[in-house]
Design a protein around this motif. Structure first.
Motif, PDB file in Angstrom:
ATOM      1  N   SER A   1       0.836  -1.202   0.000  1.00  0.00           N
ATOM      2  CA  SER A   1       0.000   0.000   0.000  1.00  0.00           C
ATOM      3  C   SER A   1       0.870   1.251   0.000  1.00  0.00           C
TER       4      SER A   1
ATOM      5  N   ARG B   1      -2.134   0.931  -4.112  1.00  0.00           N
ATOM      6  CA  ARG B   1      -1.010  -0.013  -4.040  1.00  0.00           C
ATOM      7  C   ARG B   1      -0.036   0.242  -5.189  1.00  0.00           C
TER       8      ARG B   1
ATOM      9  N   ALA C   1      -4.552   3.708   2.137  1.00  0.00           N
ATOM     10  CA  ALA C   1      -4.802   2.265   2.232  1.00  0.00           C
ATOM     11  C   ALA C   1      -5.388   1.677   0.957  1.00  0.00           C
TER      12      ALA C   1
END
Length: 236
Positions: free
Chosen positions: A67, A75, A72
């Protein structure tokens, strides 16, 4: 220059940098009708879960890494494997073209600087150059002018591939002078400075604008989340 976070109507600026997915063609057209040059923001080094093509990227086994710090739902992408997903990025570039943008900004092209422990991949500067060489060629094929985002230490190598450069925090990080290859070539150089990233109480607007002017960099003073229009800018 105005970064992401759209006001109801395009502001009277020379350059407008806005999200490629979230900005309507009508907004781009209105900005251009007022003489503004428009920049299509695209993330090319990480996959964001809120994008409509995220499933296509995540479906490629092992393509997505760790990440992105602080996000969050985002990626890192293994850019070494760009031939496997270049068509997805090509579709994004065509979206920018179809919406009428003049430029396209390549964000997170500097992931190699973050290191394998952060990204999950052993990326190198040469991996980045190979990737953005392919992207820049495709962008130009669609009539778009590519913009280098960060990766300031690679400016001399990248300036033939790009038509402008955009830094973040170059005054705080003391690297605004890395814009020199672009300035010498007569290409625009931009910077977004975030007072919240400076140690508490140390942000210096006068110094920010002085350093920017010395480096011939156009600076906006804004917020990290880019959830509202930039509140200030250094006026040449």
């Amino acid at each position: 220059m105005q970064s992401q976070g759209l006001p109801p109507a395009p502001p009277p600026v020379a350059y407008l940098d806005v999200d490629g997915f979230d900005t309507a063609a009508s907004y781009v057209a209105l900005a251009k009708s007022r003489g503004t040059r428009t920049i299509c923001y695209l993330d090319v080094g990480s996959a964001e879960s809120n994008r409509p093509d995220y499933a296509s990227l995540s479906a490629i086994s092992g393509l997505l890494g760790n990440s992105y710090p602080g996000f969050a739902g985002e990626r890192y992408i293994d850019i070494r494997r760009y031939p496997e997903f270049i068509q997805i990025m090509d579709d994004r570039l065509r979206m920018c073209r179809d919406k009428g943008f003049d430029y396209v900004e390549f964000d997170v092209m500097d992931a190699f600087e973050d290191g394998a422990a952060t990204t999950g991949f052993n990326l190198t500067e040469q991996d980045m150059i190979a990737y953005v060489t392919a992207l820049s060629a495709r962008a130009r094929g669609y009539g778009l002018k590519p913009v280098q985002k960060n990766a300031s230490g690679s400016s001399a190598a990248l300036v033939p591939l790009f038509d402008a450069i955009l830094f973040e925090g170059c005054v705080l990080g003391d690297f605004c002078a890395d814009s020199a290859p672009y300035v010498t070539a007569g290409k625009p150089a931009f910077n977004a400075e975030y007072p919240e990233e400076w140690p508490a109480g140390t942000f210096d607007r006068a110094r920010t604008c002085s350093v920017s002017a010395s480096a011939t960099v156009s600076t906006i003073i804004t917020v990290v989340d880019l959830d509202r229009p930039a509140p200030d800018r250094c006026v040449p």
